[in-house]
Enzyme design. Structure first.
Site, PDB file in Angstrom:
ATOM      1  N   HIS A 199      -1.821  -3.145  -6.874  1.00  0.00           N
ATOM      2  CA  HIS A 199      -2.444  -2.764  -5.607  1.00  0.00           C
ATOM      3  C   HIS A 199      -3.950  -2.974  -5.670  1.00  0.00           C
ATOM      4  O   HIS A 199      -4.672  -2.167  -6.249  1.00  0.00           O
ATOM      5  CB  HIS A 199      -2.092  -1.299  -5.298  1.00  0.00           C
TER       6      HIS A 199
ATOM      7  N   GLU B 201      -4.568  -0.534  -8.723  1.00  0.00           N
ATOM      8  CA  GLU B 201      -3.570   0.455  -9.146  1.00  0.00           C
ATOM      9  C   GLU B 201      -2.347  -0.338  -9.636  1.00  0.00           C
ATOM     10  O   GLU B 201      -1.786  -1.134  -8.876  1.00  0.00           O
ATOM     11  CB  GLU B 201      -3.167   1.357  -7.975  1.00  0.00           C
TER      12      GLU B 201
ATOM     13  N   SER C 262       0.831  -1.212   0.000  1.00  0.00           N
ATOM     14  CA  SER C 262       0.000   0.000   0.000  1.00  0.00           C
ATOM     15  C   SER C 262       0.854   1.246   0.000  1.00  0.00           C
ATOM     16  O   SER C 262       0.358   2.336  -0.264  1.00  0.00           O
ATOM     17  CB  SER C 262      -0.837   0.084   1.274  1.00  0.00           C
TER      18      SER C 262
HETATM   19  P1  NAI Z   1      -2.725  -9.366   7.065  1.00  0.00           P
HETATM   20  O1  NAI Z   1      -2.151  -8.998   8.379  1.00  0.00           O
HETATM   21  O2  NAI Z   1      -4.167  -9.741   6.976  1.00  0.00           O
HETATM   22  O3  NAI Z   1      -1.866 -10.555   6.417  1.00  0.00           O
HETATM   23  C1  NAI Z   1      -0.468 -10.518   6.419  1.00  0.00           C
HETATM   24  C2  NAI Z   1       0.090 -11.836   5.961  1.00  0.00           C
HETATM   25  O4  NAI Z   1       1.522 -11.742   6.026  1.00  0.00           O
HETATM   26  C3  NAI Z   1      -0.310 -13.033   6.818  1.00  0.00           C
HETATM   27  O5  NAI Z   1      -0.685 -14.078   5.961  1.00  0.00           O
HETATM   28  C4  NAI Z   1       0.977 -13.399   7.558  1.00  0.00           C
HETATM   29  O6  NAI Z   1       1.089 -14.784   7.762  1.00  0.00           O
HETATM   30  C5  NAI Z   1       2.027 -12.945   6.566  1.00  0.00           C
HETATM   31  N1  NAI Z   1       3.317 -12.677   7.189  1.00  0.00           N
HETATM   32  C6  NAI Z   1       3.540 -12.046   8.357  1.00  0.00           C
HETATM   33  N2  NAI Z   1       4.862 -11.999   8.611  1.00  0.00           N
HETATM   34  C7  NAI Z   1       5.468 -12.609   7.573  1.00  0.00           C
HETATM   35  C8  NAI Z   1       6.808 -12.910   7.245  1.00  0.00           C
HETATM   36  N3  NAI Z   1       7.801 -12.550   8.055  1.00  0.00           N
HETATM   37  N4  NAI Z   1       7.061 -13.560   6.076  1.00  0.00           N
HETATM   38  C9  NAI Z   1       6.060 -13.927   5.263  1.00  0.00           C
HETATM   39  N5  NAI Z   1       4.769 -13.695   5.533  1.00  0.00           N
HETATM   40  C10 NAI Z   1       4.485 -13.043   6.659  1.00  0.00           C
HETATM   41  O7  NAI Z   1      -2.393  -8.137   6.091  1.00  0.00           O
HETATM   42  P2  NAI Z   1      -3.164  -7.619   4.798  1.00  0.00           P
HETATM   43  O8  NAI Z   1      -4.113  -6.566   5.211  1.00  0.00           O
HETATM   44  O9  NAI Z   1      -3.641  -8.775   4.009  1.00  0.00           O
HETATM   45  O10 NAI Z   1      -1.981  -6.868   4.023  1.00  0.00           O
HETATM   46  C11 NAI Z   1      -1.048  -7.546   3.213  1.00  0.00           C
HETATM   47  C12 NAI Z   1      -0.427  -6.558   2.244  1.00  0.00           C
HETATM   48  O11 NAI Z   1      -1.462  -5.951   1.456  1.00  0.00           O
HETATM   49  C13 NAI Z   1       0.334  -5.415   2.878  1.00  0.00           C
HETATM   50  O12 NAI Z   1       1.433  -5.103   2.062  1.00  0.00           O
HETATM   51  C14 NAI Z   1      -0.690  -4.280   2.894  1.00  0.00           C
HETATM   52  O13 NAI Z   1      -0.086  -3.017   2.900  1.00  0.00           O
HETATM   53  C15 NAI Z   1      -1.393  -4.529   1.568  1.00  0.00           C
HETATM   54  N6  NAI Z   1      -2.742  -4.006   1.433  1.00  0.00           N
HETATM   55  C16 NAI Z   1      -3.654  -4.071   2.467  1.00  0.00           C
HETATM   56  C17 NAI Z   1      -4.939  -3.582   2.289  1.00  0.00           C
HETATM   57  C18 NAI Z   1      -5.953  -3.655   3.388  1.00  0.00           C
HETATM   58  O14 NAI Z   1      -6.979  -2.936   3.317  1.00  0.00           O
HETATM   59  N7  NAI Z   1      -5.781  -4.472   4.407  1.00  0.00           N
HETATM   60  C19 NAI Z   1      -5.375  -2.985   1.010  1.00  0.00           C
HETATM   61  C20 NAI Z   1      -4.374  -3.035  -0.029  1.00  0.00           C
HETATM   62  C21 NAI Z   1      -3.108  -3.494   0.210  1.00  0.00           C
END
Ligand code: NAI
Length: 279
Positions: A137, A149, A116
């Protein structure tokens, strides 16, 4: 075409669902057995909801899930044509992963990140294929939101951009092109707006209900900024503000003290059942 998705949280599972629903074979990678189970359950529940609403049949659901493969080992992504990364928003962790991925996947595989706020260019430099690294994105919830995006890093090639653009069309998303810059388009506009709403609340100018009502009825937004902040996660909002503030060096992006205080107090929004509102 084989799709790899890394990360089994909100976004990773949502993105995997988007692809399997369009008939693509997906390999969903997570860091542990419990994490991939979590990802599978999110998708399974989402599809169940669609069955209940009669948007798909039970047979459709089973056929969709047939397309989903899950794994813990990164090596299993080696045959993928594109890998979309959606793991924790941390530059060092993402760079480490891209370095490993670069060694595992085919020479022409595209590596996309769902970040993000982080620099695509910097992530790309951890690989030997910066021309094939790009930002893709998605928005939350990924199966519902139409926008992607497509973010071009300094080294992303036109061929990579074109391929990802075409792929977005194939999965019925409506992409916009953006050159790498902090917050891209949506978050650069949206997150400072939320921060401003928090400022209005913090200054005691209006109640949270009035602020949200004002933006819904006055600006036509489907959700008020404080409700939205609770949905995104107040910690995520703070993190993005900090990136904007640091990168632009402009005080108009300074996170409001109320936002910082709430994050310190673990009032993160829906995920902690307590934020600007209680859930
Ligand atoms: P989340 O917290 O729901 O999931 C994160 C994932 O990363 C989990 O599956 C976890 O197991 C994994 N993880 C954690 N530490 C790790 C490591 N050391 N190595 C490998 N995997 C690891 O987070 P979310 O919300 O799904 O976000 C994921 C990405 O998407 C981020 O880059 C975030 O900025 C981006 N994003 C999030 C949005 C949102 O609204 N939540 C919208 C658009 C992008």
């Amino acid at each position: 075409m084989k799709i790899g998705v890394i990360g089994t949280g909100t976004m990773g599972s949502g993105i995997a669902q988007v692809f399997i629903e369009k008939g693509y074979e997906v390999i969903l990678n997570g860091i542990s057995e419990s994490e991939i189970k979590n990802g599978f359950n999110i998708i399974d529940k989402n599809l169940d909801r669609k069955v209940k609403k009669e948007k798909i049949t039970l047979e459709d659901k089973e056929a969709i899930l047939e397309k989903l493969n899950i794994c813990v080992e990164i090596d299993e992504l080696k045959e993928c044509d594109i890998v979309v990364e959606a793991i924790v928003e941390n530059m060092e962790v993402k760079k480490e992963l891209f370095k490993k991925l670069d060694e595992v996947v085919k020479e022409d595989t595209i590596l996309a990140t769902n970040t993000s706020s982080l620099s695509i260019t910097e992530i790309a430099l951890s690989t030997k294929r910066p021309d094939k690294v790009i930002g893709m994105h998605f928005f939350n919830p990924a199966p519902v939101m139409k926008l992607v995006e497509i973010i071009e890093g300094v080294a992303s090639s036109q061929e990579t951009v074109d391929k990802v653009h075409e792929l977005c069309n194939q999965i019925s998303k409506d992409p916009v092109m953006v050159k790498e810059a902090p917050g891209f388009i949506v978050n650069r506009i949206l997150v400072p707006m939320i921060n401003e709403a928090i400022g209005i609340l913090g200054d005691g100018i209006a109640t949270k209900e009035e602020i949200d009502k004002a933006m819904k009825l006055g600006a036509g937004h489907p959700m008020g900024p404080l409700e939205l902040s609770d949905l995104i996660g107040n910690d995520v909002v703070l993190f993005i503000m900090e990136v904007l503030h640091k990168e632009f060096g402009d005080d108009k992006y300074r996170p409001h003290t109320l936002l910082k205080k709430m994050v310190r107090g673990n009032l993160l929004g829906r995920k902690t059942k307590n934020g600007f509102y209680k859930y």
